[in-house]
Enzyme design. Structure first.
Site, PDB file in Angstrom:
ATOM      1  N   GLY A  43       0.878  -1.452  -0.136  1.00  0.00           N
ATOM      2  CA  GLY A  43      -0.130  -0.069  -0.028  1.00  0.00           C
ATOM      3  C   GLY A  43       0.303   1.517   0.242  1.00  0.00           C
ATOM      4  O   GLY A  43       2.004   1.088  -0.752  1.00  0.00           O
ATOM      5  N   THR A  44      -0.104   2.718   0.527  1.00  0.00           N
ATOM      6  CA  THR A  44       0.846   3.528   0.752  1.00  0.00           C
ATOM      7  C   THR A  44       2.066   3.320   1.487  1.00  0.00           C
ATOM      8  O   THR A  44       3.176   3.620   0.546  1.00  0.00           O
ATOM      9  CB  THR A  44      -0.051   4.698   1.681  1.00  0.00           C
ATOM     10  OG1 THR A  44      -1.364   4.741   0.975  1.00  0.00           O
ATOM     11  CG2 THR A  44       0.976   6.099   0.992  1.00  0.00           C
ATOM     12  N   CYS A  45       2.124   2.944   2.918  1.00  0.00           N
ATOM     13  CA  CYS A  45       3.442   2.924   3.345  1.00  0.00           C
ATOM     14  C   CYS A  45       4.089   2.851   2.653  1.00  0.00           C
ATOM     15  O   CYS A  45       5.501   3.269   2.830  1.00  0.00           O
ATOM     16  CB  CYS A  45       3.064   1.810   4.661  1.00  0.00           C
ATOM     17  SG  CYS A  45       3.953   2.173   5.434  1.00  0.00           S
ATOM     18  N   HIS A 441      23.090   3.749  31.936  1.00  0.00           N
ATOM     19  CA  HIS A 441      23.985   4.910  31.817  1.00  0.00           C
ATOM     20  C   HIS A 441      24.724   4.305  31.534  1.00  0.00           C
ATOM     21  O   HIS A 441      26.101   3.780  31.068  1.00  0.00           O
ATOM     22  CB  HIS A 441      24.593   5.202  33.123  1.00  0.00           C
ATOM     23  CG  HIS A 441      25.177   6.664  33.373  1.00  0.00           C
ATOM     24  ND1 HIS A 441      24.787   8.145  32.598  1.00  0.00           N
ATOM     25  CD2 HIS A 441      26.519   6.416  33.194  1.00  0.00           C
ATOM     26  CE1 HIS A 441      25.394   8.831  32.395  1.00  0.00           C
ATOM     27  NE2 HIS A 441      27.096   7.823  33.115  1.00  0.00           N
TER      28      HIS A 441
HETATM   29  C1  LIG Z   1       4.466  10.650   2.773  1.00  0.00           C
HETATM   30  C2  LIG Z   1       4.027   9.468   4.032  1.00  0.00           C
HETATM   31  C3  LIG Z   1       4.800   8.958   4.513  1.00  0.00           C
HETATM   32  C4  LIG Z   1       4.283   8.166   5.756  1.00  0.00           C
HETATM   33  N1  LIG Z   1       4.988   8.060   6.521  1.00  0.00           N
HETATM   34  C5  LIG Z   1       3.895   7.013   7.174  1.00  0.00           C
HETATM   35  C6  LIG Z   1       5.686   7.004   8.758  1.00  0.00           C
HETATM   36  O1  LIG Z   1       6.868   7.137   8.782  1.00  0.00           O
HETATM   37  N2  LIG Z   1       4.525   6.737   9.876  1.00  0.00           N
HETATM   38  C7  LIG Z   1       3.316   5.791   9.542  1.00  0.00           C
HETATM   39  O2  LIG Z   1       2.908   5.293  10.624  1.00  0.00           O
HETATM   40  N3  LIG Z   1       2.810   6.313   8.827  1.00  0.00           N
HETATM   41  C8  LIG Z   1       3.309   6.880   7.728  1.00  0.00           C
HETATM   42  N4  LIG Z   1       2.286   7.658   6.937  1.00  0.00           N
HETATM   43  C9  LIG Z   1       1.207   6.979   6.354  1.00  0.00           C
HETATM   44  C10 LIG Z   1       0.562   5.661   6.388  1.00  0.00           C
HETATM   45  O3  LIG Z   1       0.551   5.090   5.083  1.00  0.00           O
HETATM   46  C11 LIG Z   1      -1.288   5.716   5.901  1.00  0.00           C
HETATM   47  O4  LIG Z   1      -1.125   5.204   7.490  1.00  0.00           O
HETATM   48  C12 LIG Z   1      -1.117   3.222   6.101  1.00  0.00           C
HETATM   49  O5  LIG Z   1      -0.767   3.246   4.841  1.00  0.00           O
HETATM   50  C13 LIG Z   1      -2.487   3.312   5.505  1.00  0.00           C
HETATM   51  O6  LIG Z   1      -2.638   1.541   5.070  1.00  0.00           O
HETATM   52  P1  LIG Z   1      -4.090   1.849   4.430  1.00  0.00           P
HETATM   53  O7  LIG Z   1      -3.916   0.157   4.961  1.00  0.00           O
HETATM   54  O8  LIG Z   1      -5.027   1.918   6.088  1.00  0.00           O
HETATM   55  O9  LIG Z   1      -4.357   2.138   3.357  1.00  0.00           O
HETATM   56  P2  LIG Z   1      -2.781   2.072   2.319  1.00  0.00           P
HETATM   57  O10 LIG Z   1      -1.268   1.539   2.601  1.00  0.00           O
HETATM   58  O11 LIG Z   1      -3.522   3.245   1.373  1.00  0.00           O
HETATM   59  O12 LIG Z   1      -2.934   0.831   1.626  1.00  0.00           O
HETATM   60  C14 LIG Z   1      -4.321   0.420   1.356  1.00  0.00           C
HETATM   61  C15 LIG Z   1      -4.355  -0.776  -0.536  1.00  0.00           C
HETATM   62  O13 LIG Z   1      -5.531  -1.056  -0.641  1.00  0.00           O
HETATM   63  C16 LIG Z   1      -4.976  -0.762  -2.671  1.00  0.00           C
HETATM   64  N5  LIG Z   1      -6.989  -0.688  -2.752  1.00  0.00           N
HETATM   65  C17 LIG Z   1      -7.703   1.080  -3.187  1.00  0.00           C
HETATM   66  N6  LIG Z   1      -8.789   0.758  -3.087  1.00  0.00           N
HETATM   67  C18 LIG Z   1      -8.727  -0.863  -3.982  1.00  0.00           C
HETATM   68  C19 LIG Z   1     -10.062  -1.849  -4.601  1.00  0.00           C
HETATM   69  N7  LIG Z   1     -10.337  -1.183  -5.008  1.00  0.00           N
HETATM   70  N8  LIG Z   1      -9.216  -2.549  -5.061  1.00  0.00           N
HETATM   71  C20 LIG Z   1      -8.411  -3.480  -4.613  1.00  0.00           C
HETATM   72  N9  LIG Z   1      -7.589  -2.313  -3.984  1.00  0.00           N
HETATM   73  C21 LIG Z   1      -7.908  -1.890  -3.285  1.00  0.00           C
HETATM   74  C22 LIG Z   1      -4.792   0.310  -3.284  1.00  0.00           C
HETATM   75  O14 LIG Z   1      -3.641  -0.015  -3.834  1.00  0.00           O
HETATM   76  C23 LIG Z   1      -3.579  -0.062  -1.654  1.00  0.00           C
HETATM   77  O15 LIG Z   1      -2.328  -0.411  -2.066  1.00  0.00           O
HETATM   78  C24 LIG Z   1       2.990   7.849   5.779  1.00  0.00           C
HETATM   79  C25 LIG Z   1       2.119   8.244   4.608  1.00  0.00           C
HETATM   80  C26 LIG Z   1       2.106   9.440   3.391  1.00  0.00           C
HETATM   81  C27 LIG Z   1       1.819   9.448   2.458  1.00  0.00           C
END
Ligand SMILES: Cc1cc2nc3c(=O)[nH]c(=O)nc-3n(C[C@H](O)[C@H](O)[C@H](O)COP(=O)(O)OP(=O)(O)OC[C@H]3O[C@@H](n4cnc5c(N)ncnc54)[C@H](O)[C@@H]3O)c2cc1C
Length: 469
Positions: A43-45, A441
């Site tokens: 995903g995003t992370c 320490h």
């Molecule tokens: C630049 C940046 C830096 C970050 N740094 C940190 C950090 O240091 N520490 C931290 O804790 N968090 C960080 N985050 C936040 C973190 O990335 C997100 O909170 C986390 O990824 C959320 O996880 P998620 O599983 O909810 O969603 P996502 O990681 O967004 O994953 C969702 C997945 O679902 C898939 N998807 C979406 N719709 C569909 C669909 N209809 N069918 C099939 N697949 C689908 C997408 O392709 C994606 O792979 C950062 C974010 C950014 C943008």
């Protein structure tokens, strides 16, 4: 039966840090699980967030260490760096982790479907190309995450106007950047780019950068940023971003114009809940696309769960993963609950910032008889030895009971240090329990011991406060 119609115990929609832990936990519980991912696992992370940004940030840290080597008597000669190689290293690391993650998911006997998934009914998901299938399950976990929020007035073009995703793909450093949004993502990129010698301006709509983090934290970072030469424009409303041959001109409502090679727009995230057929399943969606859930991560529809950014006020990978594990147990017939009492949050600026629980302001507005004490790293032997004397660690307590309500740390290894306070708050420890714990320490973790002694009025390595008569 049509081979494209397949039945599972559990379907997880989205393979980010919310979705894949849910899938693994359900598989560990003996369930037959399908994981649907439209893009890249992790995903995003993994692909556009935590890991690529922290890999680049590590370059800035390493460069700083090399530049400071003279202080340690190490002669490095002239120092230069190649940003393209830094970017390649980031891509290698992300690709390597993605490969391991796929192996891990398959080792758990989870079937991965590639394609965009949409609800057909409360038990069915249609998966688009390339895998095209219709999946059915009595339990479904939605974990579709979020995307960078685009402002209609200044759309992203990936060349001059960037979001965090396209900025992470750059292979060449710009000469200058204007960052719109002084929140976590904006500040992390500001810190990274200034470390790499880019001219940086930050425009923040509110009165301070990091407005959510409490006064002491945002003031500390502001001071550091100004010292590093970052131009901060607070109370700044961006009216337009004009593109020109050289780059961009960002015009503010107060008439100021900021010139830069590129702009980063980091003004929040849009939740991926509006095009996945939730209406066909009857799943309720609240303001800004958030899916309301119970503390078991269940939506209004029994059997359908939601985790991660789409179901949380915390947009953090570790919160998403914890929710995923809770949902993974609940879809397996166990009972698990989420507790947000002690959520650590880290901002990977230089210096790092980490917080857990309440700031002093939040504790006072929640009517706690709260007090705080901050211990400066400058006063620690270890911090002097390693040349990381910037910042402080502070503990917010309930004056009457001594219970630890929150903690904030600005300084080297804040991301690691905060774990001690997360455990303290999660287990409702009092400040005395920190004061009575022997801390090794010399370590930077002694800052917690010293802050605990300070807040209880018996400081060891700071002079006592002079009482006014
Ligand atoms: C630049 C940046 C830096 C970050 N740094 C940190 C950090 O240091 N520490 C931290 O804790 N968090 C960080 N985050 C936040 C973190 O990335 C997100 O909170 C986390 O990824 C959320 O996880 P998620 O599983 O909810 O969603 P996502 O990681 O967004 O994953 C969702 C997945 O679902 C898939 N998807 C979406 N719709 C569909 C669909 N209809 N069918 C099939 N697949 C689908 C997408 O392709 C994606 O792979 C950062 C974010 C950014 C943008």
């Amino acid at each position: 039966m049509d081979s494209k119609y397949q039945t599972y115990d559990v379907i997880v929609l989205g393979g980010g840090p919310g979705g894949y832990p849910a899938a693994i936990r359900a598989a560990q519980n003996g369930k037959n699980v399908a994981l649907v991912e439209a893009g890249e696992l992790g995903g995003t992370c993994l692909n556009r967030g935590c890991i690529p940004s922290k890999t680049l940030i590590a370059n800035g840290e390493r460069l700083k260490q090399v530049r400071e080597a003279g202080e340690f008597g190490i002669d490095t000669g002239a120092i230069s760096f190649d940003f393209a190689k830094m970017a390649q290293r980031k891509d290698r690391i992300v690709a390597g982790i993605r490969k391991s993650l796929e192996g891990l998911i398959l080792a758990n006997k989870i079937r991965i479907f590639r394609g965009y998934g949409k609800f057909l009914s409360k038990n069915e998901i249609a998966v688009g190309a390339p895998d095209e299938a219709i999946l059915s399950a009595p339990k479904i976990v939605i974990a579709t995450g979020s995307e960078p929020r685009e402002m209609a007035a200044f759309p992203f073009d990936g060349e001059k106007v960037h979001n965090s995703t396209t900025l992470l793909q750059l292979e060449k450093l710009p000469k200058s950047i204007v960052i719109i949004g002084g929140g976590i993502i904006g500040c992390e990129f500001a810190s990274l780019y200034i470390a790499l010698g880019v001219k940086v301006s930050v425009v923040e709509m509110m009165a301070t950068i990091l407005p959510m983090e409490g006064e002491s934290v945002s003031a500390a970072l502001t001071k550091v940023f100004v010292k590093k030469g970052i131009a901060i424009h607070t109370n700044g409303a961006v009216k337009t971003i004009d593109k020109n041959g050289e780059g961009v001109t960002v015009r503010l409502a107060d008439g100021q114009a900021i010139e830069a090679s590129i702009a980063l727009v980091a003004v929040g995230r849009t939740l991926n809940t509006n095009n996945i057929g939730l209406e066909k399943a009857g799943v309720a969606v609240g303001a800004n696309g958030i899916i309301p859930v119970s503390d078991t991560m269940e939506t209004n529809v029994p059997g359908i769960y939601a985790v991660g950014d789409i179901a949380s006020k915390w947009w953090l990978a570790h919160v998403a993963s914890h929710q995923g594990l809770v949902a993974g147990d609940n879809v397996s017939g166990k009972t698990a609950h989420i507790d947000y009492n002690a959520v650590p949050s880290v901002i990977y600026t230089d210096p790092e910032i980490a917080t857990v629980g309440m700031s002093l302001e939040a504790a006072i507005s929640a009517n706690y008889p709260a007090t705080v004490a901050a211990f400066p790293f400058q006063a620690l032997g270890k911090s002097q030895a390693i040349l990381h004397t910037e910042g402080f660690a502070q503990i917010v307590i309930d004056r009457h009971t001594g219970q630890i309500l929150g903690a904030q740390v600005v300084g080297y290894q804040a991301s690691t240090l905060i774990a001690e306070m997360a455990i303290a708050i999660a287990n409702e420890l009092t400040v005395e329990s920190i004061a009575e714990t022997i801390h090794a320490h010399p370590t930077v973790a002694e800052a917690w011991l010293e802050a605990a002694l300070l807040v209880t009025g018996s400081p060891l390595h700071l002079p006592p406060k002079i009482k006014k008569s």
